[in-house]
Scaffold this active site. Sequence first.
Site, PDB file in Angstrom:
ATOM      1  N   LYS A   7       0.866  -0.925   0.111  1.00 37.73           N
ATOM      2  CA  LYS A   7       0.234   0.622   0.069  1.00 37.73           C
ATOM      3  C   LYS A   7       1.016   1.605  -0.007  1.00 37.73           C
ATOM      4  O   LYS A   7       0.580   2.374  -1.215  1.00 37.73           O
ATOM      5  CB  LYS A   7      -0.925  -0.115   1.225  1.00 37.73           C
ATOM      6  CG  LYS A   7      -2.602  -1.032   1.523  1.00 37.73           C
ATOM      7  CD  LYS A   7      -3.064  -0.773   2.696  1.00 37.73           C
ATOM      8  CE  LYS A   7      -2.084  -0.915   3.607  1.00 37.73           C
ATOM      9  NZ  LYS A   7      -1.979  -1.444   4.626  1.00 37.73           N
ATOM     10  N   ARG A  32      -9.951   0.989   8.507  1.00 37.37           N
ATOM     11  CA  ARG A  32      -9.562  -0.173   8.988  1.00 37.37           C
ATOM     12  C   ARG A  32     -10.209  -1.472   8.994  1.00 37.37           C
ATOM     13  O   ARG A  32      -9.769  -1.744   9.340  1.00 37.37           O
ATOM     14  CB  ARG A  32      -7.863  -0.110   9.451  1.00 37.37           C
ATOM     15  CG  ARG A  32      -6.784  -0.505   8.942  1.00 37.37           C
ATOM     16  CD  ARG A  32      -6.159  -0.919   9.955  1.00 37.37           C
ATOM     17  NE  ARG A  32      -4.081  -1.350   8.405  1.00 37.37           N
ATOM     18  CZ  ARG A  32      -3.679  -0.243   8.711  1.00 37.37           C
ATOM     19  NH1 ARG A  32      -3.202   0.849   9.068  1.00 37.37           N
ATOM     20  NH2 ARG A  32      -2.350  -1.224   9.038  1.00 37.37           N
ATOM     21  N   ARG A  57      11.614  -6.063   4.959  1.00 34.31           N
ATOM     22  CA  ARG A  57      11.345  -4.989   4.392  1.00 34.31           C
ATOM     23  C   ARG A  57      12.110  -4.125   5.298  1.00 34.31           C
ATOM     24  O   ARG A  57      12.509  -3.827   6.824  1.00 34.31           O
ATOM     25  CB  ARG A  57       9.193  -4.483   5.238  1.00 34.31           C
ATOM     26  CG  ARG A  57       9.080  -2.802   4.869  1.00 34.31           C
ATOM     27  CD  ARG A  57       7.706  -3.018   4.634  1.00 34.31           C
ATOM     28  NE  ARG A  57       7.457  -2.761   6.029  1.00 34.31           N
ATOM     29  CZ  ARG A  57       5.761  -2.915   6.213  1.00 34.31           C
ATOM     30  NH1 ARG A  57       5.471  -2.600   4.149  1.00 34.31           N
ATOM     31  NH2 ARG A  57       4.969  -2.674   6.324  1.00 34.31           N
ATOM     32  N   ARG A 102      11.007  -1.824  10.660  1.00 29.68           N
ATOM     33  CA  ARG A 102       9.590  -1.188  11.706  1.00 29.68           C
ATOM     34  C   ARG A 102      10.290  -1.911  13.061  1.00 29.68           C
ATOM     35  O   ARG A 102      10.549  -3.473  13.541  1.00 29.68           O
ATOM     36  CB  ARG A 102       8.328  -1.211  10.892  1.00 29.68           C
ATOM     37  CG  ARG A 102       8.091  -0.234   9.930  1.00 29.68           C
ATOM     38  CD  ARG A 102       7.481   0.158   8.964  1.00 29.68           C
ATOM     39  NE  ARG A 102       6.133  -0.588   9.953  1.00 29.68           N
ATOM     40  CZ  ARG A 102       4.398  -0.553   9.295  1.00 29.68           C
ATOM     41  NH1 ARG A 102       4.879  -0.107   8.079  1.00 29.68           N
ATOM     42  NH2 ARG A 102       3.992  -0.940   9.962  1.00 29.68           N
ATOM     43  N   ARG A 119      -1.274  -8.660  13.332  1.00 35.03           N
ATOM     44  CA  ARG A 119      -1.566  -7.619  12.100  1.00 35.03           C
ATOM     45  C   ARG A 119      -2.843  -8.254  11.475  1.00 35.03           C
ATOM     46  O   ARG A 119      -3.652  -7.940  10.472  1.00 35.03           O
ATOM     47  CB  ARG A 119      -0.524  -6.780  12.206  1.00 35.03           C
ATOM     48  CG  ARG A 119      -0.127  -6.188  13.358  1.00 35.03           C
ATOM     49  CD  ARG A 119       1.660  -5.291  12.161  1.00 35.03           C
ATOM     50  NE  ARG A 119       1.733  -4.378  10.670  1.00 35.03           N
ATOM     51  CZ  ARG A 119       2.901  -4.369  10.268  1.00 35.03           C
ATOM     52  NH1 ARG A 119       3.688  -4.984  11.016  1.00 35.03           N
ATOM     53  NH2 ARG A 119       2.926  -3.961   9.203  1.00 35.03           N
TER      54      ARG A 119
HETATM   55  P1  AMP Z   1       0.319   0.959   8.419  1.00 32.24           P
HETATM   56  O1  AMP Z   1       1.772   1.427   8.939  1.00 32.24           O
HETATM   57  O2  AMP Z   1      -0.361   1.274   7.998  1.00 32.24           O
HETATM   58  O3  AMP Z   1       0.642  -0.764   8.644  1.00 32.24           O
HETATM   59  O4  AMP Z   1       0.465   0.677  10.478  1.00 32.24           O
HETATM   60  C1  AMP Z   1       0.988   0.596  11.498  1.00 32.24           C
HETATM   61  C2  AMP Z   1      -0.187   0.646  12.552  1.00 32.24           C
HETATM   62  O5  AMP Z   1      -0.538   1.291  12.953  1.00 32.24           O
HETATM   63  C3  AMP Z   1      -1.131  -0.689  12.761  1.00 32.24           C
HETATM   64  O6  AMP Z   1      -0.734  -1.728  12.924  1.00 32.24           O
HETATM   65  C4  AMP Z   1      -2.067   0.114  13.506  1.00 32.24           C
HETATM   66  O7  AMP Z   1      -1.341  -0.386  14.732  1.00 32.24           O
HETATM   67  C5  AMP Z   1      -2.605   1.157  13.659  1.00 32.24           C
HETATM   68  N1  AMP Z   1      -3.156   2.115  12.735  1.00 32.24           N
HETATM   69  C6  AMP Z   1      -2.592   2.794  11.176  1.00 32.24           C
HETATM   70  N2  AMP Z   1      -3.955   2.997  10.669  1.00 32.24           N
HETATM   71  C7  AMP Z   1      -4.295   2.359  12.200  1.00 32.24           C
HETATM   72  C8  AMP Z   1      -6.634   2.444  11.493  1.00 32.24           C
HETATM   73  N3  AMP Z   1      -6.758   3.434  10.303  1.00 32.24           N
HETATM   74  N4  AMP Z   1      -7.033   2.464  12.685  1.00 32.24           N
HETATM   75  C9  AMP Z   1      -6.218   1.937  13.716  1.00 32.24           C
HETATM   76  N5  AMP Z   1      -5.172   1.610  14.040  1.00 32.24           N
HETATM   77  C10 AMP Z   1      -4.420   2.106  12.916  1.00 32.24           C
END
Ligand code: AMP
Length: 206
Positions: free
Chosen positions: A13, A88, A122, A152, A163
């Site tokens: 993404k 999400r 990654r 990360r 996740r």
């Molecule tokens: P990402 O970078 O999109 O993989 O997001 C990393 C982490 O941030 C996720 O595993 C969630 O814990 C949190 N997170 C990101 N976007 C959201 C969202 N829309 N709602 C809730 N938690 C989020």
Amino acid sequence: MNIVLLGAPGAGKGTQAVRIAEKYGLVHISTGDIFRANIKDNTPIGQVAKSYIDAGKLVPDEVTCEIVRQRLEKKDVSAGYVLDGFPRNLIQAHELDKFASIDVCLDIDVDEALLLERICGRRVCSCGASYHISTLNGKDTCAKCGGKLYAREDDNPETVKARLATYNIQTAPLISYYGAQNKLKTVMCGTKTPDEVFAAVCGLLG
Ligand code: AMP
């Protein structure tokens, strides 16, 4: 054009969002990036978000929706935006519909078996660029800005499994949500490269 980008962790993404934003002149808004910046700066939002992110869970909807609502009030989004990682779950999608008008939902569909391997290899840069160790040839600096690459904290096998479970239970239902609104466009990725996926994305967006 206002786009929601859907896809499991590791689907690509972030990589595609950066390219889409550049090509179509849109603003890239990643809730994950916003949370990570808040954690780095040790803000109250960062302090709340950290425990959820470390556990592979979603940060509470009230916090997340408010961040996005405020971000979409800024003037720079007037030409459109790519939402990367939001909504999400269905609560967030309903909330988003109250303050935004989404034109397209792009779902990046990747076989789950590939995701774990992808995420665990990654390496990211604070500028938003993302790489995989298999193509870095031992380099640890960003080809775009020269920044130091790092893994990360939530890209470890245990958190990734949590996740993926969170995605399957809470986020995957959004595919039907946007499908029912005739806004869904699906990119079938398989083992395609980021360039090939982007070509498919452009074909769908026109
Ligand atoms: P990402 O970078 O999109 O993989 O997001 C990393 C982490 O941030 C996720 O595993 C969630 O814990 C949190 N997170 C990101 N976007 C959201 C969202 N829309 N709602 C809730 N938690 C989020």
